[in-house]
Design a protein around this motif. Structure first.
Motif, PDB file in Angstrom:
ATOM      1  N   UNK A  57      -9.864  -4.626  -5.373  1.00  0.00           N
ATOM      2  CA  UNK A  57     -10.575  -3.351  -5.409  1.00  0.00           C
ATOM      3  C   UNK A  57      -9.866  -2.288  -4.575  1.00  0.00           C
ATOM      4  N   UNK A  58      -9.270  -2.691  -3.451  1.00  0.00           N
ATOM      5  CA  UNK A  58      -8.736  -1.702  -2.517  1.00  0.00           C
ATOM      6  C   UNK A  58      -7.237  -1.873  -2.299  1.00  0.00           C
ATOM      7  N   UNK A  59      -6.608  -0.800  -1.867  1.00  0.00           N
ATOM      8  CA  UNK A  59      -5.192  -0.853  -1.534  1.00  0.00           C
ATOM      9  C   UNK A  59      -4.946  -1.767  -0.334  1.00  0.00           C
ATOM     10  N   UNK A  60      -5.852  -1.786   0.614  1.00  0.00           N
ATOM     11  CA  UNK A  60      -5.690  -2.669   1.775  1.00  0.00           C
ATOM     12  C   UNK A  60      -5.678  -4.128   1.347  1.00  0.00           C
ATOM     13  N   UNK A  61      -6.552  -4.498   0.416  1.00  0.00           N
ATOM     14  CA  UNK A  61      -6.547  -5.872  -0.098  1.00  0.00           C
ATOM     15  C   UNK A  61      -5.232  -6.177  -0.799  1.00  0.00           C
ATOM     16  N   UNK A  62      -4.742  -5.217  -1.556  1.00  0.00           N
ATOM     17  CA  UNK A  62      -3.474  -5.414  -2.262  1.00  0.00           C
ATOM     18  C   UNK A  62      -2.340  -5.677  -1.284  1.00  0.00           C
ATOM     19  N   UNK A  63      -2.269  -4.916  -0.220  1.00  0.00           N
ATOM     20  CA  UNK A  63      -1.189  -5.080   0.746  1.00  0.00           C
ATOM     21  C   UNK A  63      -1.271  -6.438   1.448  1.00  0.00           C
ATOM     22  N   UNK A  64      -2.483  -6.897   1.740  1.00  0.00           N
ATOM     23  CA  UNK A  64      -2.646  -8.223   2.338  1.00  0.00           C
ATOM     24  C   UNK A  64      -2.158  -9.306   1.385  1.00  0.00           C
ATOM     25  N   UNK A  65      -2.489  -9.157   0.106  1.00  0.00           N
ATOM     26  CA  UNK A  65      -2.074 -10.149  -0.887  1.00  0.00           C
ATOM     27  C   UNK A  65      -0.567 -10.145  -1.103  1.00  0.00           C
ATOM     28  N   UNK A  66       0.028  -8.966  -1.142  1.00  0.00           N
ATOM     29  CA  UNK A  66       1.476  -8.857  -1.368  1.00  0.00           C
ATOM     30  C   UNK A  66       2.252  -9.580  -0.274  1.00  0.00           C
ATOM     31  N   UNK A  67       1.701  -9.628   0.917  1.00  0.00           N
ATOM     32  CA  UNK A  67       2.378 -10.301   2.031  1.00  0.00           C
ATOM     33  C   UNK A  67       2.353 -11.816   1.902  1.00  0.00           C
ATOM     34  N   UNK A  68       1.523 -12.346   1.017  1.00  0.00           N
ATOM     35  CA  UNK A  68       1.473 -13.793   0.804  1.00  0.00           C
ATOM     36  C   UNK A  68       2.717 -14.248   0.034  1.00  0.00           C
TER      37      UNK A  68
END
Length: 325
Positions: A152-163
């Motif tokens: 839903x959010x850009x912050x969630x996306x950035x956390x996921x991309x770091x995985x």
């Protein structure tokens, strides 16, 4: 159709895919013959990526996709899991994952699903190592070939991309939702993570076919979720006030390339953004499919057209929603 690498899946997919939510539910009635016609016409038009989810029509969308999957080779199918239960982090656990995955594999008629995405889970899930360890285990077990997240959010996306093993991120990106351009797309490009652009026409707002008198059916989320009554309001008209969205579209109209529709302009804008792997518009009939696919054949937009999208967004949309998602 131009193809691009879908992040860490390693698969090449056409830049215009098909979103299959509307073939399950929440967009008014679509009968089975029409749904299958949409799927088949998309594939005939060059679409190689289809996105669905286990909750779309309680599995109906997956089952319809499964029917055409038997007829065609070379397709990449992505599904999602996680929205069948109350949205608590503890429900994202190994037993549920496998139960959901078993059901989706049965619906799709496959042993291994190409890409499974967590379906907009609670924010805490993105920071839970055990969740991603278990997704790794499901890859090792051959249940899924790759996994990603729908956010839903850009912050969630950035956390996921770091995985390290997240293959793709699905995020709302369109001419009325520009925030992912700031950080998410550059981070995904650098990490080699695919970007799947969803809600590309802002629930039809960017089709240019609506006005202040447009009425949607009672079983259409554009009626019952305008204020987030059923799920995140950002999924309906991208969270943009309907009247404001109509005004934005009217201001975009003069920038359309000759012979192009508003929808094609909107899709081409997304395709032109660095880091986008595939855009997944929905369609309710073959004519809409043909229009969507046609966006891939348009010449890339000019710098002036790109600037116009940004200017209209900054003027009308940014004050409303930019900080929200």
């Amino acid at each position: 159709m131009e193809t691009r690498k879908l992040g860490r899946t390693g698969r090449d997919v056409g830049v215009v895919g098909l979103g299959a939510w509307q073939l399950g539910a929440d967009w008014g009635s679509v009968d089975e013959s029409d749904a299958l016609a949409v799927l088949r016409s998309a594939i005939e038009g060059g679409v190689t990526f289809i996105d669905t989810a286990d909750v779309y029509g309680d599995g109906r969308s997956e089952r319809l996709v499964g029917q055409v999957l038997k007829e065609h080779e070379g397709l990449t199918v992505a599904s999602k899991m996680g929205r069948r239960v109350e949205q608590l982090p503890e429900n994202y656990n190994p037993a549920n994952f496998r139960a959901w995955n078993d059901r989706s594999r049965q619906n799709l008629g496959v042993d291994t699903i190409d890409l499974v995405q967590l379906h907009c889970p609670p924010t805490a899930v993105y920071s839970t190592d055990a969740v991603f360890d278990d997704l790794d285990a499901m890859v090792d077990e051959g249940r899924i070939a790759s996994y990603g997240v729908s956010v839903e959010t850009c912050a969630e996306a950035l956390t996921a991309i770091a995985r390290p093993n997240v293959a793709s991120v699905q995020i709302i990106l369109n001419a009325l939702r520009l925030k992912p351009l700031d950080e998410v797309l550059p981070a995904a490009q650098e990490a080699g993570v695919g970007i799947i652009a969803r809600v590309p026409l802002a629930s039809g707002l960017l089709s240019g076919k609506y006005d202040e008198n447009t009425v949607f059916s009672a079983d259409d989320h554009r009626t019952y979720n305008r204020h987030g009554e059923a799920f995140d309001v950002g999924e309906t008209f991208s969270g943009v006030d309907f009247g404001t969205g109509l005004e934005a579209v009217r201001r975009l109209m003069p920038w359309l390339p000759a012979g192009a529709t508003m929808a094609q302009f909107a899709l081409r804008w997304i395709i032109d953004q660095p880091g986008v792997s595939v855009v997944i518009p929905g369609a309710r009939n073959p004519e809409q499919v043909a229009g969507n696919v046609g966006a891939a054949a348009l010449t890339p937009l000019t710098a002036d057209q790109q600037a116009a999208v940004r200017e209209i967004y900054d003027d009308l949309i940014r004050p409303q929603i930019h900080d929200r998602w």
